[in-house]
Enzyme design. Sequence first.
Site, PDB file in Angstrom:
ATOM      1  N   CYS A 100      19.211  83.235  -1.466  1.00  0.00           N
ATOM      2  CA  CYS A 100      20.242  81.958  -1.386  1.00  0.00           C
ATOM      3  C   CYS A 100      21.287  82.115  -0.364  1.00  0.00           C
ATOM      4  O   CYS A 100      21.451  81.034   0.167  1.00  0.00           O
ATOM      5  CB  CYS A 100      21.062  82.076  -2.789  1.00  0.00           C
ATOM      6  SG  CYS A 100      21.283  80.227  -3.305  1.00  0.00           S
ATOM      7  N   CYS A 200      21.053  81.680  -9.166  1.00  0.00           N
ATOM      8  CA  CYS A 200      21.976  81.096  -8.026  1.00  0.00           C
ATOM      9  C   CYS A 200      21.777  79.633  -7.945  1.00  0.00           C
ATOM     10  O   CYS A 200      20.704  79.232  -7.761  1.00  0.00           O
ATOM     11  CB  CYS A 200      21.632  81.816  -6.856  1.00  0.00           C
ATOM     12  SG  CYS A 200      22.205  80.898  -5.277  1.00  0.00           S
TER      13      CYS A 200
END
EC number: 2.8.1.13
Length: 395
Positions: A100, A200
């Site tokens: 991410c 995330c």
Amino acid sequence: MKKVVVGLSGGVDSSVSAYLLQQQGYEVIGLFMKNWHDDSVTISDECPWLDDSNDAMLVADKLGIPFQTVDLSEQYKERIVDYMFNEYERGRTPNPDVLCNREIKFDVFMKIALSLGADYVATGHYCRKAEIEKDGETIYQLLAGKDANKDQSYFLCQLTQEQLSQSLFPIGELQKSEVRKIAKEQNLVTADKKDSQGLCFIGKVRLPDFLQQKLQPKEGAIVEIDAQKELYAEDKADYRSKIDKLEHLSKKYKYASTDGKVVGKHQGAHYFTKGQRKGLAVGGTPKPLFVIDTDVEENVIYTGQGKNHPGIYRKALFVNNEEVHWVRKDLALKDNEELQVKARIRYRQPLQDATLHQTGNGLYVVFEENQASITEGQFVAWYDGDELLGSGVIS
């Protein structure tokens, strides 16, 4: 005044980061990333991204800074979610947080921020950045956060020099308790907000539930391997070469279902990861069972009793050359070079003494002490003191 875009996530860390930058005289803009809105794979009815974007907006309002939301869900699905499903299908365990940061926050998001005329992007990560001059060039260092308990440098282990040059980490010098104190003093709505858990940006989603939406359940056997099995016997091999020895040390144990006894059933080997204890639903063993390996081709999970089972431990790991990444490119090893480092194979693991060996076909990381549950698809990161030098995907 330099312009900084802060990734406001609706949490206390990014809120305080925005406040501190404002105090330092930067022109601050708050940007909230919306990375997921496929309701078919969010398990709970809670909608965390809505609450989070609301909190981010209230913080921006309180600080009197411009605020907007950017929808990156398409890129997130393509670069993170699809990659994750693909890795799990291959029997590897990816780290979505590292990806991410590499693919979204410090790439797609950073490009948007720079297109808005920003000089920097700031995040609420607990890590620090420093600069040194070397051969007339500025080199950026990624350093561990001062709060040893919250240090998040591991999650940024795939960043490049260019990304670091345009990044700021305002809370890297602070302890978490100090960050909360500042948020309280400034009456920020996020002051007492709990740290987010879960994937995330996807919010409150349990990973197996998330995976089950895309990877079909498929019943298979859980096989228990005896700790006394001859394949664990100490090898007194005569190595023909250094490479021979490195290959041997990093080699996975190979199991067949005939090596042990069937003790239960599972719904898909790709839902399980090495070192996992929960979710096996097999009782009646003197010590708890741990996953020591998974075979997604044959759909078998191999387990061993107790956390000291020899199948859990290995001395070394291997990273393919194309998956070796140096944050400090100037320190990258050449063929046949080695380097003493501290390394970790998961977030929050205390740093371990290790030696890197660069060979023609890839990088070997050999640890002083045997390591538990070295897991393919996860990242190994290596440090010199406080500084993260590089990382790689365990293969």
